[in-house]
Design a protein around this motif. Structure first.
Motif, PDB file in Angstrom:
ATOM      1  N   MET A 253      61.174 -31.825  -3.197  1.00  0.00           N
ATOM      2  CA  MET A 253      62.316 -31.976  -2.296  1.00  0.00           C
ATOM      3  C   MET A 253      62.041 -31.245  -0.986  1.00  0.00           C
ATOM      4  SD  MET A 253      66.189 -30.646  -3.156  1.00  0.00           S
ATOM      5  CE  MET A 253      65.633 -28.928  -3.346  1.00  0.00           C
ATOM      6  N   ASP A 254      62.356 -31.911   0.161  1.00  0.00           N
ATOM      7  CA  ASP A 254      62.129 -31.255   1.451  1.00  0.00           C
ATOM      8  C   ASP A 254      63.418 -31.033   2.246  1.00  0.00           C
ATOM      9  OD1 ASP A 254      62.670 -33.838   2.303  1.00  0.00           O
ATOM     10  OD2 ASP A 254      60.664 -34.212   3.128  1.00  0.00           O
ATOM     11  N   ALA A 255      64.563 -31.413   1.679  1.00  0.00           N
ATOM     12  CA  ALA A 255      65.868 -31.147   2.303  1.00  0.00           C
ATOM     13  C   ALA A 255      66.936 -31.271   1.231  1.00  0.00           C
ATOM     14  CB  ALA A 255      66.149 -32.126   3.444  1.00  0.00           C
ATOM     15  N   VAL A 256      68.073 -30.646   1.473  1.00  0.00           N
ATOM     16  CA  VAL A 256      69.194 -30.769   0.545  1.00  0.00           C
ATOM     17  C   VAL A 256      70.502 -30.710   1.326  1.00  0.00           C
ATOM     18  CG1 VAL A 256      69.146 -28.283   0.026  1.00  0.00           C
ATOM     19  CG2 VAL A 256      70.314 -29.853  -1.530  1.00  0.00           C
ATOM     20  N   PHE A 257      71.357 -31.672   1.029  1.00  0.00           N
ATOM     21  CA  PHE A 257      72.711 -31.698   1.570  1.00  0.00           C
ATOM     22  C   PHE A 257      73.630 -31.110   0.515  1.00  0.00           C
ATOM     23  CE2 PHE A 257      76.597 -34.634   1.911  1.00  0.00           C
ATOM     24  CZ  PHE A 257      77.319 -33.692   2.646  1.00  0.00           C
ATOM     25  N   VAL A 258      74.338 -30.046   0.876  1.00  0.00           N
ATOM     26  CA  VAL A 258      75.220 -29.335  -0.056  1.00  0.00           C
ATOM     27  C   VAL A 258      76.663 -29.596   0.372  1.00  0.00           C
ATOM     28  CG1 VAL A 258      75.690 -27.150  -1.192  1.00  0.00           C
ATOM     29  CG2 VAL A 258      73.432 -27.577  -0.220  1.00  0.00           C
ATOM     30  N   ALA A 259      77.504 -30.012  -0.567  1.00  0.00           N
ATOM     31  CA  ALA A 259      78.838 -30.505  -0.236  1.00  0.00           C
ATOM     32  C   ALA A 259      79.850 -29.424   0.111  1.00  0.00           C
ATOM     33  CB  ALA A 259      79.380 -31.358  -1.382  1.00  0.00           C
TER      34      ALA A 259
END
Length: 342
Positions: A253-259
């Motif tokens: 994984m190279d990015a993560v969107f956290v809600a």
């Protein structure tokens, strides 16, 4: 204070206000109960007389005559520690309190953690102790909203209700569109393996933010990989657990969107403990622009929810319902705030 015939000081009454304003007692009473059939000139005279005499409304007497309590409940159906941990609740509480104070209406904070708490508070509310309810953190299976609605209690929910057949007033951020904008921002930075930590999927914002994430992946021709998605709980500890799962399931994984920003605090902490650099190795985007967004290093890129406008609209819509208007829904736009994490 005024002086009675026996020389004792007494609080000013509605009669004192009427005498000072040069109007009838009935005019003062109508002004205090909404201003109906009171001319602008008479209204200004009454306001001036109230300030001059120091008159304070006797809420008990007015509630007997109007059938209203002149108070509103701020109801949170979550554990108490979540109220104190999540800064969004405090921001909304402060905003709603300030808006209601402009109408001289106190706000009562109610926390319902257990089923017994919910039943007790529902009985209290439906017994006429408050005129309406501002409901936060509503879960799809929670009966509170339905019971209050069915009892005819004016109600405004924060967030778009999930799975309700009956019409309930709500004020929500544009969750799906905001998520779309954040994921597009991550992809524009060259990221291609974008993970997501969702909110609870039985709460407002949870499904729509996930849907926005999936929308943008599809538009970009990227496959939806279930290994890149973990459900969170809008708490910092939940963000930490979700980050560990993501690193285990999708180490590339190279990015993560956290809600939520609060969960993003936990995500960034775990990423850094694992030796990943933010944003060089993994970019992180949040949602809320709460105080948590600037409480970490690097500062969090996030979607700003318009909490001031949400508070204002919730109060406006609740007072409108109390006055007899029909329920309605309002969706407010979010805004991308770019900082150092992505």
């Amino acid at each position: 204070m005024t002086t009675s015939a026996n020389g004792r000081r007494r609080p000013p009454t509605i009669h004192d206000v009427a005498r000072e304003a040069g109007v009838s007692r009935g005019t003062v009473s109508r002004f205090l109960n909404g201003g109906h059939y009171v001319s602008p000139a008479a209204g200004r005279a009454v306001e001036s007389a109230i300030r001059k005499t120091g008159y304070v409304v006797n809420r008990h007497a007015r509630s007997l005559s109007t059938g209203r309590s002149d108070s509103v409940a701020f109801l949170l159906t979550e554990p108490q520690e979540k109220f104190f941990e999540d800064p969004n609740f405090n921001v909304l509480l402060r905003g709603c309190t300030e808006r209601l104070a402009q109408h001289d209406i106190p706000l009562l904070l109610m926390l319902a953690e257990s089923d017994d708490d919910r039943r007790r508070l529902t009985r209290y509310i439906t017994s006429g102790h408050v005129d309406g309810v501002l409901l936060l953190s509503n879960h799809s299976g929670d009966p509170v909203a339905a019971e209050l609605h069915d009892a005819g209690i004016p109600l405004v929910v924060c967030g778009k209700p999930i799975g309700r057949g009956t019409k309930v007033s709500y004020v929500a951020a544009a969750d799906r569109e905001g998520a779309q904008e954040m994921v597009r921002h991550l992809l524009a930075g060259g990221r291609r393996r974008v993970g997501m930590v969702t909110g609870p999927l039985d709460m407002p914002g949870g499904p729509d933010r996930l849907a926005g994430y999936r929308d943008v992946l599809a538009d970009a021709g990227l496959p939806y990989d279930p290994a890149l998605v973990v459900e969170g709980d809008f708490r910092r500890s939940g963000g930490e657990r979700a980050a560990r799962r993501l690193l285990s399931q999708a180490p590339d994984m190279d990015a993560v969107f956290v809600a939520s920003d609060l969960m993003a605090l936990g995500v960034v902490n775990v990423l850094q403990q694992s030796g990943r650099s933010v944003p060089d190795d993994i970019a992180v985007g949040g949602f809320d622009d709460s105080p948590a967004a600037t409480a970490i290093a690097p500062a969090l890129t996030t979607m700003r929810q318009p909490f001031d406008r949400i508070s204002t609209e919730m109060v406006r819509m609740l007072l409108a319902q109390i006055a007899g208007e029909d329920p309605a829904g309002v969706i407010l736009p979010t805004e991308l705030v770019v900082r150092d994490s992505a």
